[in-house]
Write a protein that holds these residues in place. Sequence first.
Motif, PDB file in Angstrom:
ATOM      1  N   GLN A  99      -1.264 -97.931 -95.121  1.00 19.60           N
ATOM      2  CA  GLN A  99      -1.496 -97.437 -93.754  1.00 19.60           C
ATOM      3  C   GLN A  99      -1.384 -96.072 -93.402  1.00 19.60           C
ATOM      4  OE1 GLN A  99      -2.971 -99.579 -91.641  1.00 19.60           O
ATOM      5  NE2 GLN A  99      -2.950 -97.993 -89.670  1.00 19.60           N
ATOM      6  N   ARG A 100      -0.327 -95.423 -93.983  1.00 16.76           N
ATOM      7  CA  ARG A 100      -0.151 -94.036 -93.839  1.00 16.76           C
ATOM      8  C   ARG A 100      -1.307 -93.245 -94.302  1.00 16.76           C
ATOM      9  NH1 ARG A 100       2.703 -96.012 -90.868  1.00 16.76           N
ATOM     10  NH2 ARG A 100       5.198 -95.723 -90.435  1.00 16.76           N
ATOM     11  N   THR A 101      -1.853 -93.372 -95.384  1.00 18.25           N
ATOM     12  CA  THR A 101      -2.908 -92.749 -96.131  1.00 18.25           C
ATOM     13  C   THR A 101      -4.185 -93.007 -95.248  1.00 18.25           C
ATOM     14  OG1 THR A 101      -3.504 -94.358 -97.458  1.00 18.25           O
ATOM     15  CG2 THR A 101      -1.765 -92.742 -98.266  1.00 18.25           C
ATOM     16  N   LEU A 102      -4.467 -94.151 -94.895  1.00 19.59           N
ATOM     17  CA  LEU A 102      -5.574 -94.332 -93.947  1.00 19.59           C
ATOM     18  C   LEU A 102      -5.569 -93.722 -92.506  1.00 19.59           C
ATOM     19  CD1 LEU A 102      -8.104 -95.945 -93.420  1.00 19.59           C
ATOM     20  CD2 LEU A 102      -6.650 -97.827 -92.537  1.00 19.59           C
ATOM     21  N   VAL A 108      -7.749 -86.923 -89.924  1.00 18.29           N
ATOM     22  CA  VAL A 108      -8.504 -85.533 -90.447  1.00 18.29           C
ATOM     23  C   VAL A 108     -10.033 -85.602 -90.230  1.00 18.29           C
ATOM     24  CG1 VAL A 108      -9.078 -84.104 -92.468  1.00 18.29           C
ATOM     25  CG2 VAL A 108      -6.823 -84.950 -92.360  1.00 18.29           C
ATOM     26  N   LEU A 109     -10.576 -86.731 -90.575  1.00 17.06           N
ATOM     27  CA  LEU A 109     -12.103 -86.797 -90.290  1.00 17.06           C
ATOM     28  C   LEU A 109     -12.401 -86.831 -88.715  1.00 17.06           C
ATOM     29  CD1 LEU A 109     -12.877 -89.626 -93.256  1.00 17.06           C
ATOM     30  CD2 LEU A 109     -12.837 -87.059 -93.349  1.00 17.06           C
ATOM     31  N   ASP A 110     -11.452 -87.566 -88.199  1.00 19.85           N
ATOM     32  CA  ASP A 110     -11.768 -87.516 -86.661  1.00 19.85           C
ATOM     33  C   ASP A 110     -11.591 -86.183 -85.913  1.00 19.85           C
ATOM     34  OD1 ASP A 110     -11.831 -90.385 -86.337  1.00 19.85           O
ATOM     35  OD2 ASP A 110      -9.972 -90.607 -85.459  1.00 19.85           O
ATOM     36  N   GLY A 119      -9.679 -79.667 -91.214  1.00 21.35           N
ATOM     37  CA  GLY A 119      -8.208 -79.040 -91.235  1.00 21.35           C
ATOM     38  C   GLY A 119      -8.039 -78.301 -89.809  1.00 21.35           C
ATOM     39  N   PRO A 120      -6.721 -78.165 -89.760  1.00 24.68           N
ATOM     40  CA  PRO A 120      -6.033 -77.770 -88.467  1.00 24.68           C
ATOM     41  C   PRO A 120      -6.647 -76.459 -87.827  1.00 24.68           C
ATOM     42  CG  PRO A 120      -4.610 -77.232 -90.093  1.00 24.68           C
ATOM     43  CD  PRO A 120      -5.911 -77.979 -90.807  1.00 24.68           C
ATOM     44  N   ARG A 153     -18.179 -92.939 -94.613  1.00 25.63           N
ATOM     45  CA  ARG A 153     -17.761 -91.959 -93.573  1.00 25.63           C
ATOM     46  C   ARG A 153     -16.873 -90.750 -94.333  1.00 25.63           C
ATOM     47  NH1 ARG A 153     -12.868 -91.608 -89.187  1.00 25.63           N
ATOM     48  NH2 ARG A 153     -13.606 -90.089 -87.896  1.00 25.63           N
ATOM     49  N   ILE A 154     -16.454 -91.136 -95.709  1.00 26.02           N
ATOM     50  CA  ILE A 154     -15.887 -90.049 -96.447  1.00 26.02           C
ATOM     51  C   ILE A 154     -17.152 -89.174 -96.895  1.00 26.02           C
ATOM     52  CG2 ILE A 154     -14.658 -89.397 -98.560  1.00 26.02           C
ATOM     53  CD1 ILE A 154     -13.109 -91.931 -97.869  1.00 26.02           C
ATOM     54  N   VAL A 155     -18.140 -89.884 -97.401  1.00 25.20           N
ATOM     55  CA  VAL A 155     -19.073 -89.139 -98.057  1.00 25.20           C
ATOM     56  C   VAL A 155     -19.959 -88.044 -96.836  1.00 25.20           C
ATOM     57  CG1 VAL A 155     -21.436 -89.497 -98.935  1.00 25.20           C
ATOM     58  CG2 VAL A 155     -19.527 -90.552 -99.793  1.00 25.20           C
ATOM     59  N   ASP A 156     -20.135 -88.910 -95.725  1.00 25.91           N
ATOM     60  CA  ASP A 156     -20.787 -87.961 -94.700  1.00 25.91           C
ATOM     61  C   ASP A 156     -20.061 -86.779 -94.558  1.00 25.91           C
ATOM     62  OD1 ASP A 156     -22.824 -89.901 -94.714  1.00 25.91           O
ATOM     63  OD2 ASP A 156     -22.084 -91.036 -92.866  1.00 25.91           O
TER      64      ASP A 156
END
Length: 647
Positions: A99-102, A108-110, A119-120, A153-156
């Motif tokens: 859950q933490r990694t998700l 990050v993606l949001d 990134g920040p 979502r990751i690929v996009d």
Amino acid sequence: MRLAILLCTVAFSVYAQLEPKKYTTLPLGQIMPAGWLSDQLDIQTNGMAGHLHEFYNYVKDSDWIGGSSAYSSLEEAGSYWFNGIVPHAVLTNHAELKQRTLEFLTYVLDHQEDGGWLGPEAGNNRTRYLWGRYPFFFGAIQMAENDPSLTDRIVDALHKFVPLANKMVKAGEGLEIWTNTRWEDFVMTLQWLYDYHPNGNEELLLDTMKWMKWTGDPWEQIWQEEIFPTTEVDNIENPTGYVLTWHGVNMAEGLKALPATYRFTSNQTDLDLASSGWDLLFKYHGRPSGIYGADEYLAGREATRGSELCIVVEAMFSGNYLFQVIGETKFLDQVERIAYNALPGTLTGDMWARQYDQQQNQVAAKNMTPNPFYVNSAYSNVFGLEPYYPCCTVNHPQGWPKFIANSFLFNTAQTELVHAHLGPATVSTTMANGNAVKITVDTLYPFSDSISYSITADAPFKFTVRIPVWIQAPTVNGIGILPSDGLYSVDIEAGETSIELGLPAEIVTEERLHNAIAVHRGPLNYALDITFDRTIIKNNTNEPRASDYEFAATSDWSYAIDPSTLEYSYTEPDGGILPSPIFDEGKPLGIITVMACPIEWELAGDTFVKPPPESPECIGDFEKIALTPYGATKLRIGEFPVVSSRS
């Protein structure tokens, strides 16, 4: 000159297919640890790695969940943590860590910027450097492979980032000395996209690969034998001018550079240099524990020079990649040595404390006076949360899970399954033509000499086992076999198959500096386990288990040994289960005894031992001492002076 070559290369290149790797990884989660390897991951869960998100400032939840712009910055710490905890969470099926990694991934993606930046630094004027994102990319790729619902979502997000990165690199932006040595990690991400999710962007992906290489440090120059350093580099100028390529961690990551380059150049020289460069590194800087010396830069072969924990896990990852592209089993042999010696040897058995630098001969772990390391601080061999730099704290968790996740491989056509790293595991996968295969590996290896395989398959396939170089008389079902280039293949029929693999090993010695020797059996390096008193020297108020400790020797260590008297003995574990944690003082079941006598062997200051005496003289009677696996020792002698007990 390099810019002119780059412009020519980019302008006139023909966009062809990437060269395929010889072997490919299985999606994360299709290989699961079993037996003592599963226990190692459980210990890591219960150690600092499994709790960093709760208390460690660089990665704790409150720094990135809920909108804080300080979510570990994707500059180093958060990326490192994510890259290691993703496979760890999957291989332990740990609900909280998954859950933490998700949540980290989602956050990050949001917050990806419309222009593509991750990134920040998104949405503000902070300076942007590319490298900090690369370990995050590796973690995201592993999540996509494990959970297909996340893939799009990751690929996009990655395809949105690539055009920006391409533009930045061409403008000379996002590059600095660390990015310039670690460009191969981004190239590997680009190649994953090209291989599995190109989305019509093949030309852009290839173009970006080439720009990353030609604006980065030229590793093809670093591996030239005539200029490669054969000793510690303390007072040697790097003739290439690329100073950070002799930095230990950069070199560990840079080992992947030429294999990654080969995939888009098809230049055999890239592979030849990668292979010979690996040999040079371990010939001139290698340790009996499997890793090489670098404290902070290449440190030669002296037993009291250091090896950073980050180079341990990065060299393991690179060695796996080298095998997957080149196919030489020497890379897997070395990775296995590192995993079963250097990795546990620099962590306490409960994995709540780690060193920055480990030593082959290490008679104390304390703030050293004087300091044997040329660059790193005198605090570097203390066991604790973050002695010296904190990078190893967040980076080390990738070691065990990635070792396991790379332990089985497909050939390119997915008609062959290769057992690359030997140890207990289960595999459940689907090969070419929908062939469902399940394998159970029952073994105590490397603490025993046999492996049992139970295999079920819907259809025939080729099963290949790596036979390590240290095995001289391997058997399958009791019959001697002849491996080819370190591999042995069996044709598996549909249905159920059982295989008994015998891997008998002999004691061997390795010549070291000062006429000293190291002792090995199988993949395990053996050392004298020095008992010690443990004293807290720095309390951690957030998490007391993550305090810093000084280890002071309480047993004799100044011995010379007679190698002609080395003998191996092994005690079967109760119920076939190894003690836990197996890599801890007094736990291993197999020992090597040897006749030894006390000698005059001085300390350098009050903290570390001088080089082994070259012509030692006994100052007492011979006695039988026991050597145990290096990984279980925290203070040790691993390179011994030699005498004869037979007068």
